[in-house]
Design a protein around this motif. Structure first.
Motif, PDB file in Angstrom:
ATOM      1  N   SER A   1      89.217  17.996  47.872  1.00 60.30           N
ATOM      2  CA  SER A   1      88.091  18.806  47.401  1.00 60.30           C
ATOM      3  C   SER A   1      87.017  17.922  46.793  1.00 60.30           C
ATOM      4  O   SER A   1      87.263  16.764  46.436  1.00 60.30           O
ATOM      5  N   ARG A   2      85.825  18.481  46.682  1.00 55.31           N
ATOM      6  CA  ARG A   2      84.729  17.752  46.046  1.00 55.31           C
ATOM      7  C   ARG A   2      85.013  17.527  44.564  1.00 55.31           C
ATOM      8  O   ARG A   2      84.605  16.519  43.992  1.00 55.31           O
ATOM      9  N   PHE A   3      85.704  18.454  43.943  1.00 58.87           N
ATOM     10  CA  PHE A   3      86.064  18.274  42.535  1.00 58.87           C
ATOM     11  C   PHE A   3      87.005  17.087  42.370  1.00 58.87           C
ATOM     12  O   PHE A   3      86.888  16.305  41.420  1.00 58.87           O
ATOM     13  N   GLU A   4      87.925  16.928  43.298  1.00 59.82           N
ATOM     14  CA  GLU A   4      88.835  15.780  43.252  1.00 59.82           C
ATOM     15  C   GLU A   4      88.063  14.473  43.405  1.00 59.82           C
ATOM     16  O   GLU A   4      88.333  13.493  42.704  1.00 59.82           O
ATOM     17  N   VAL A   5      87.100  14.434  44.310  1.00 62.60           N
ATOM     18  CA  VAL A   5      86.266  13.237  44.486  1.00 62.60           C
ATOM     19  C   VAL A   5      85.547  12.910  43.185  1.00 62.60           C
ATOM     20  O   VAL A   5      85.532  11.748  42.727  1.00 62.60           O
ATOM     21  N   ALA A   6      84.944  13.935  42.568  1.00 63.34           N
ATOM     22  CA  ALA A   6      84.167  13.717  41.346  1.00 63.34           C
ATOM     23  C   ALA A   6      85.042  13.213  40.200  1.00 63.34           C
ATOM     24  O   ALA A   6      84.692  12.255  39.506  1.00 63.34           O
ATOM     25  N   VAL A   7      86.185  13.843  39.986  1.00 60.98           N
ATOM     26  CA  VAL A   7      87.046  13.460  38.862  1.00 60.98           C
ATOM     27  C   VAL A   7      87.645  12.082  39.078  1.00 60.98           C
ATOM     28  O   VAL A   7      87.698  11.260  38.153  1.00 60.98           O
ATOM     29  N   CYS A   8      88.119  11.802  40.288  1.00 60.52           N
ATOM     30  CA  CYS A   8      88.712  10.487  40.562  1.00 60.52           C
ATOM     31  C   CYS A   8      87.680   9.372  40.401  1.00 60.52           C
ATOM     32  O   CYS A   8      88.009   8.271  39.951  1.00 60.52           O
ATOM     33  N   ALA A   9      86.424   9.644  40.776  1.00 64.78           N
ATOM     34  CA  ALA A   9      85.366   8.649  40.574  1.00 64.78           C
ATOM     35  C   ALA A   9      85.017   8.516  39.104  1.00 64.78           C
ATOM     36  O   ALA A   9      84.845   7.401  38.578  1.00 64.78           O
ATOM     37  N   LEU A  10      84.920   9.623  38.405  1.00 63.84           N
ATOM     38  CA  LEU A  10      84.495   9.622  37.001  1.00 63.84           C
ATOM     39  C   LEU A  10      85.512   8.956  36.089  1.00 63.84           C
ATOM     40  O   LEU A  10      85.146   8.281  35.121  1.00 63.84           O
TER      41      LEU A  10
END
Length: 414
Positions: free
Chosen positions: A256-265
């Protein structure tokens, strides 16, 4: 060599290496590897041809099912974005003469990746008898941008050859790579520290700075790895690349896009939690604590704040691309984040010309590489609460690391 010249030289080397790894126009290339095995050609053909009776010998291949005369569906142990085994449908053209056996394989369907990923890929395997056994020649042809994936495939091909040799001898094909071993990564971290040392001066102080930078890189990658684990990745690892830093690798594609955002952040987010206690520790210890803690705070803040720049290949850019769906929103947020980071630089006394030059360098860096690997289906979209959470998380990380830089610089120069 002055500090500014050293920093510019280090940035130039990093830019060159990144361009070579992910953006150099390598074009169409063929990997070629030959290995002799102590087995007759028919025995090897049953193992190395997707049409063979024992094509599922490799530990990563769960099953190999023949669909028709030239079609095979293989199921792999590697999970897709939802944790299910990845499947691929292969088109296989097999030919044999009096001595040689050959097969050509193309991927026509992949449950995880878009069909465009395999458009230029073709693999050829040839078996010919030689004194003492059979020579297996593998050729893999594809079009590449940057040498990183080309090197990855070469390493994987060598590992497959080693696993095949072990299977023929023992009936087990499990071969663990040397690169992923903790001892190897520890050695690469030490090597990276030593390679960075000259850029800070070949003194005890320079060695301290390069060591602290390596520690900060480790903390940053541990943040990414913690996020991967939180999202259910069964296997995560860190790979050190000397001079370039570290890379955290998850165990499956993003879901998910949320997973991309959190893993990057979380690369910058987890170290941000260290800023308040480190500042409290310095305040409690007073001037007697020395400058080492302040220098560590400065490196911690600077490294992670730069990673939060809204550039394409940076963590900040990845977060913003997931949070903002409209082009106007993305441009506005990118401008505000860049302005905030530039203000931190101006606040600690960096010359305006240097800030502009640095911004230009990072802008060029953001243009390197183009797009990533396209999944077969679109990632799950973010909900409004998830956008809010990721956005405020980015804001908090910027504030904390910015304050760490200002706090450390004020006391080191005061």
């Amino acid at each position: 060599m002055s500090t500014s010249v050293s920093v510019i030289l280090l940035l130039a080397i990093n830019l060159g290496l990144i361009w070579l790894l992910i953006a150099a126009p390598v074009g169409r290339r063929t990997l070629h590897l030959t290995r002799i095995f102590k087995a007759p050609p028919p025995r090897l053909a049953a193992l190395v041809s997707p049409l063979g009776a024992e094509a599922d010998w490799h530990p990563s291949v769960v099953s190999s099912e023949r669909l028709s005369a030239g079609r095979v569906r293989q199921t792999f142990s590697h999970p897709d974005r939802r944790g299910n085994p990845i499947t691929r449908t292969l088109a296989v053209n097999e030919a044999a003469d009096a001595e040689n056996i050959a097969c050509e394989t193309r991927v026509i369907e992949d449950s995880a990746l878009d069909a465009a990923f395999w458009r230029n890929y073709v693999e050829r395997r040839t078996l010919r008898p030689v004194p003492g056994g059979t020579a297996l020649t593998v050729e893999q042809t594809d079009r590449y941008r940057g040498v990183a994936f080309l090197l990855f495939r070469y390493i994987q091909l060598r590992r497959e050859m080693a696993a095949l040799e072990q299977w023929l001898e023992t009936g087990s094909g499990e071969v663990r790579g040397v690169l992923e071993r903790p001892a190897t990564q520890a050695g690469l971290a030490v090597l990276s520290t030593l390679l960075l040392w000259p850029f800070f001066g070949l003194t005890a102080h320079g060695l301290l700075l390069s060591t602290l930078l390596t520690v900060v890189i480790v903390l940053h990658e541990l943040g990414h790895m913690a996020a991967y684990r939180t999202f259910g990745h069964q296997r995560v690892r860190m790979i050190f690349v000397p001079l370039l830093g570290g890379i955290a690798v998850g165990g499956r594609p993003y879901n998910s896009r949320f997973e991309v955002a959190v893993c990057a952040l979380m690369g910058a987010g987890m170290p941000a939690f260290l800023v308040p206690p480190l500042i409290a520790l310095h305040d409690a210890a007073g001037p007697s604590s020395g400058a080492v803690l302040l220098v560590f705070l400065l490196i911690l803040g600077a490294f992670n704040l730069l990673n939060l720049l809204p550039m394409h290949r940076f963590d900040g850019g990845q977060v913003l691309r997931q949070v903002f769906s409209s082009r106007l929103g993305l441009l506005s947020a990118s401008f505000l984040v860049t302005l905030a980071i530039l203000w931190v630089g101006w606040r600690i006394g960096l010359p305006v010309g240097l800030l502009i030059a640095g911004l230009a360098v990072f802008t060029v860096l953001s243009l390197i590489g183009g797009g990533g690997v396209k999944p077969r289906t679109a990632l799950d979209p973010m909900t409004a609460p998830q956008r809010l959470l990721a956005g405020f998380g980015l804001y908090a990380a910027i504030v904390l690391h910015g304050y760490a830089i200002i706090y450390a610089c004020d006391r080191l120069t005061g």
